[in-house]
Enzyme design. Structure first.
Site, PDB file in Angstrom:
ATOM      1  N   HIS A   1       0.854  -1.217  -0.033  1.00 34.59           N
ATOM      2  CA  HIS A   1       0.018   0.064   0.045  1.00 34.59           C
ATOM      3  C   HIS A   1       0.921   1.265  -0.128  1.00 34.59           C
ATOM      4  O   HIS A   1       1.506   1.559   1.082  1.00 34.59           O
ATOM      5  CB  HIS A   1      -1.007   0.153   1.250  1.00 34.59           C
TER       6      HIS A   1
ATOM      7  N   GLU B   1       1.397   3.656   2.883  1.00 36.73           N
ATOM      8  CA  GLU B   1       1.955   3.110   4.315  1.00 36.73           C
ATOM      9  C   GLU B   1       3.579   2.903   4.163  1.00 36.73           C
ATOM     10  O   GLU B   1       3.910   1.778   3.571  1.00 36.73           O
ATOM     11  CB  GLU B   1       1.187   1.755   4.484  1.00 36.73           C
TER      12      GLU B   1
ATOM     13  N   HIS C   1       3.012  -3.105   6.610  1.00 36.26           N
ATOM     14  CA  HIS C   1       1.984  -2.280   6.335  1.00 36.26           C
ATOM     15  C   HIS C   1       1.959  -1.184   7.590  1.00 36.26           C
ATOM     16  O   HIS C   1       2.730  -1.286   8.338  1.00 36.26           O
ATOM     17  CB  HIS C   1       0.388  -3.019   6.614  1.00 36.26           C
TER      18      HIS C   1
ATOM     19  N   GLU D   1       1.506  -4.551  10.832  1.00 32.79           N
ATOM     20  CA  GLU D   1       0.928  -3.234  10.995  1.00 32.79           C
ATOM     21  C   GLU D   1       1.775  -2.369  11.931  1.00 32.79           C
ATOM     22  O   GLU D   1       1.862  -2.819  13.141  1.00 32.79           O
ATOM     23  CB  GLU D   1      -0.438  -3.262  11.404  1.00 32.79           C
TER      24      GLU D   1
HETATM   25 ZN    ZN Z   1      -1.808  -1.791   4.378  1.00 29.38          ZN
END
Ligand code: ZN
Ligand code: NAG
Ligand code: NAG
Ligand code: NAG
Ligand code: NAG
Length: 443
Positions: A83, A86, A190, A281
Site C-alpha cells: 500500500h 503506508e 503495512h 501493521e
Molecule cells: Zn496496508
C-alpha cells in the site's frame, strides 16, 4: 578544539550511511546500488519486474551466497509498502539493509544470521502508489492502490472464493518471484494499526469462520511467529495503541477475526508458495512525519531481526532415493497438518517445515506409492541458526517416473468450493461487520 575533531573522526565510521527520511524511488535505487557495490560479496540486487508506470521492483538479497540458493540455507523475505501510502515499512527495510551489511563480521548475531540464512528484502512493492501521494496523511490517500487503482492486497488468487480481478503487474511479479525460490518465512509490512496479524485472512466454515476466525493447521506456529514480533515491540504488545481502533491482546490477531478479506498476499504465500507469511501493521499513522522514523526503527529493530531467525524453527532436510539421488516433488508434510496445496520438496529434494518443539510424524509421499511415515522430535533449543536436520531415504520400490513429471498444479480455484461456503450463519457477526467497515483500508 582538537578533541571535538577527534571525536567526530571516531564517530563518523559508526554513523549509518542512511539518513532518517523518506527515500523516493531515485534515492532508494541509489542507496540499494551503493550497498550492492560496497558489499558485493554478501548482497545481490535485482529487479523482479516493473510497476504499471515502469518503476523497477527491487529486491536486495543478503547472505553468504547472495546470488543463489545453497542446500540447507532457508530463504527468508520481507516485503513492504504494497500500500503505497503506508510508508514506515519501506524506510525500516532500508535501515534493516544498512544494519545487516554494516554489522556483518562485527556483531556475532548478525554474522550468524547472514551465514545461515538468505534474506530477500523488497522495500516497496508499490512504488507508483508511494510516488502518487501528494499530501502525506495518517489515514488514507490515493497512494494506497497501484496506478490502475487496484488494491494489491486484494489482487491475488484466493483459495476460498473466486477472486475475479485483473491481475496487476506488481502482483504478477510477486507470483513469478515466489516460483523462483523456496521461500520458507516472510512478513508483509503495512501501516494504519499496530498489530501482527496471521493467516487466514479469508475463510469458510471448515477453517472456523462460524467462530469469527479462520485458522490454519499451523496455527500454533503462526501465533508464535506473531508473538515473536509483537512481544519485542513495546507499543505493539500493549495491544490498544491506536485510538478508536480495536484492542488486540498482546498485539496479535488472526487476520479473519480482525476482518475478512479476499485476494490477500499472506494467504497466497501460505497456500500456494509453501511460505509462512504474516502481516505487520507498524504505525497508527500510515504516513508519519519523517522525524518519527528514528523512533520506528528503534522500536522495530529487535523484532525485525528476531523474526528472521524464526526461519530456523522446526526441521529441514533432503529426501533421497536408495541410490542417493535427491527427489524433487515429493510431498513432505506433518501428519494432521496437511496443507490445501501439499508442501513438496524443491528441485534439490529439500523440504523445510516450521514447527515448534515437540514430537511429530512426517508423512513423505510420492504420488502413486505408499506413504513413508517417520517420527521426528524437535528439541526445545532447536534454533541456533539451524532447524533440526533430518534427511530421509525414501524406500522406493519400482519406477520413479511419476515424480519426475511434476504432479498436477494445485490451484483449483476456489480450492474450497466443495466445502460449505459463506452463508448467513457463517458470516462474521454484525459487530465484526461494522468493524470491517471502519478498518477496510488497513491491511
Ligand atoms: Zn496496508
Ligand atoms: C559506499 O562507499 C562509498 C565510498 O566509500 C561511500 O561514499 C558510500 O557512503 C557507501 N555507501 C553505502 C550505502 O555503504
Ligand atoms: C561466518 O562465515 C564466515 C565466512 O564463511 C566464516 O569465516 C565465519 O567464521 C562464520 N561465522 C560464524 C559466526 O559462523
Ligand atoms: C469476471 O469479470 C469479468 C469482467 O469484469 C466478467 O465479464 C465475468 O463475467 C466475471 N466472471 C465471474 C465468474 O464473475
Ligand atoms: C500421507 O500423505 C498423503 C498425500 O498427502 C495422503 O494421501 C495420506 O493419506 C497421508 N497418510 C497418512 C497416514 O497421513
Amino acid at each position: 578544539m582538537d578533541f571535538a575533531l577527534l571525536w567526530l573522526g571516531l564517530l563518523l565510521p559508526l554513523v549509518a550511511a542512511l539518513d532518517f527520511g523518506y527515500h523516493h524511488q531515485e534515492e532508494m535505487e541509489a542507496f540499494l546500488k551503493d550497498v550492492a557495490q560496497n558489499y558485493s560479496s554478501i548482497t545481490h540486487l535485482h529487479s523482479i519486474g516493473k510497476s504499471v508506470k515502469g518503476r523497477h521492483l527491487w529486491v536486495l538479497v543478503v547472505g553468504r551466497s547472495p546470488k543463489e540458493h545453497r542446500i540447507g540455507i532457508p530463504e527468508f523475505k520481507y516485503v513492504a509498502n504494497m500500500h503505497g501510502d503506508e510508508t514506515v515499512g519501506r524506510e525500516l527495510l532500508l535501515h534493516l539493509i544498512d544494519y545487516l551489511v554494516t554489522n556483518d563480521g562485527k556483531d556475532p548475531e548478525i554474522t550468524n544470521l547472514i551465514n545461515s540464512t538468505r534474506i530477500h528484502i523488497m522495500p516497496t512493492m508499490n512504488p507508483d502508489g508511494f510516488e502518487a501521494v501528494r499530501k502525506p496523511d495518517c489515514f488514507y490517500t490515493n497512494g494506497r492502490e497501484n496506478n490502475n487503482f487496484y488494491d494489491l492486497n486484494r489482487n491475488f488468487p484466493d483459495a476460498f472464493e473466486f477472486n475475479n480481478v485483473s491481475r496487476q503487474p506488481e502482483t504478477v511479479a510477486i507470483m513469478e518471484w515466489l516460483k523462483t525460490e523456496t521461500f520458507v518465512l516472510s512478513a508483509n509490512l503495512h501501516g494504519g494499526a499496530l498489530v501482527a496479524s496471521y493467516p487466514f485472512d479469508n475463510g469458510v466454515a471448515a477453517t472456523g469462520s462460524s467462530y469469527s476466525r479462520s485458522l490454519t493447521p499451523d496455527d500454533d506456529v503462526f501465533e508464535y511467529l506473531a508473538n515473536t514480533y509483537a512481544s519485542r515491540n513495546l507499543n505493539m504488545r500493549k495491544g490498544d495503541q491506536c485510538k478508536n481502533k480495536m484492542n488486540f491482546p498482546n498485539g496479535v490477531t488472526n487476520g479473519y477475526s480482525w476482518y475478512p478479506l479476499k485476494g490477500g498476499m499472506q494467504d497466497y504465500n501460505y497456500i500456494w508458495a509453501q511460505c509462512f507469511e504474516i502481516t505487520l501493521e507498524l504505525s497508527c499513522c500510515k504516513y508519519p512525519r519523517e522525524e518519527k522514523l528514528p523512533f520506528f526503527w528503534d522500536s522495530n529493530k529487535a523484532s525485525l531481526i528476531e523474526y528472521i531467525k524464526q526461519v530456523h524453527l522446526g526441521v529441514k532436510g533432503q529426501v533421497f532415493d536408495y541410490k542417493g539421488n535427491p527427489l524433487p516433488n515429493v510431498i513432505v508434510e506433518v501428519q494432521d497438518r496437511r496443507h490445501i496445496c501439499p508442501y513438496k520438496t524443491n528441485k534439490f529434494g529439500e523440504y523445510y517445515l516450521l514447527l515448534l518443539p515437540g514430537s511429530y510424524t512426517l508423512n513423505v509421499t510420492v504420488p502413486g506409492h505408499e506413504p513413508h511415515l517417520t517420527k521426528v522430535i524437535i528439541p526445545k533449543k532447536s534454533q541456533d541458526f539451524s532447524a533440526l536436520k533430518k534427511d530421509i531415504l525414501f524406500p522406493l520400490r519400482g519406477k520413479l517416473d511419476s515424480i519426475l513429471v511434476s504432479n498436477p498444479p494445485c490451484p483449483m480455484i476456489p480450492l474450497y468450493s466443495t466445502l460449505p461456503s459463506h452463508s448467513a450463519a457463517t458470516k462474521p457477526s454484525l459487530f465484526l461487520f461494522l468493524v470491517t467497515l471502519f478498518h477496510i483500508l488497513l491491511k
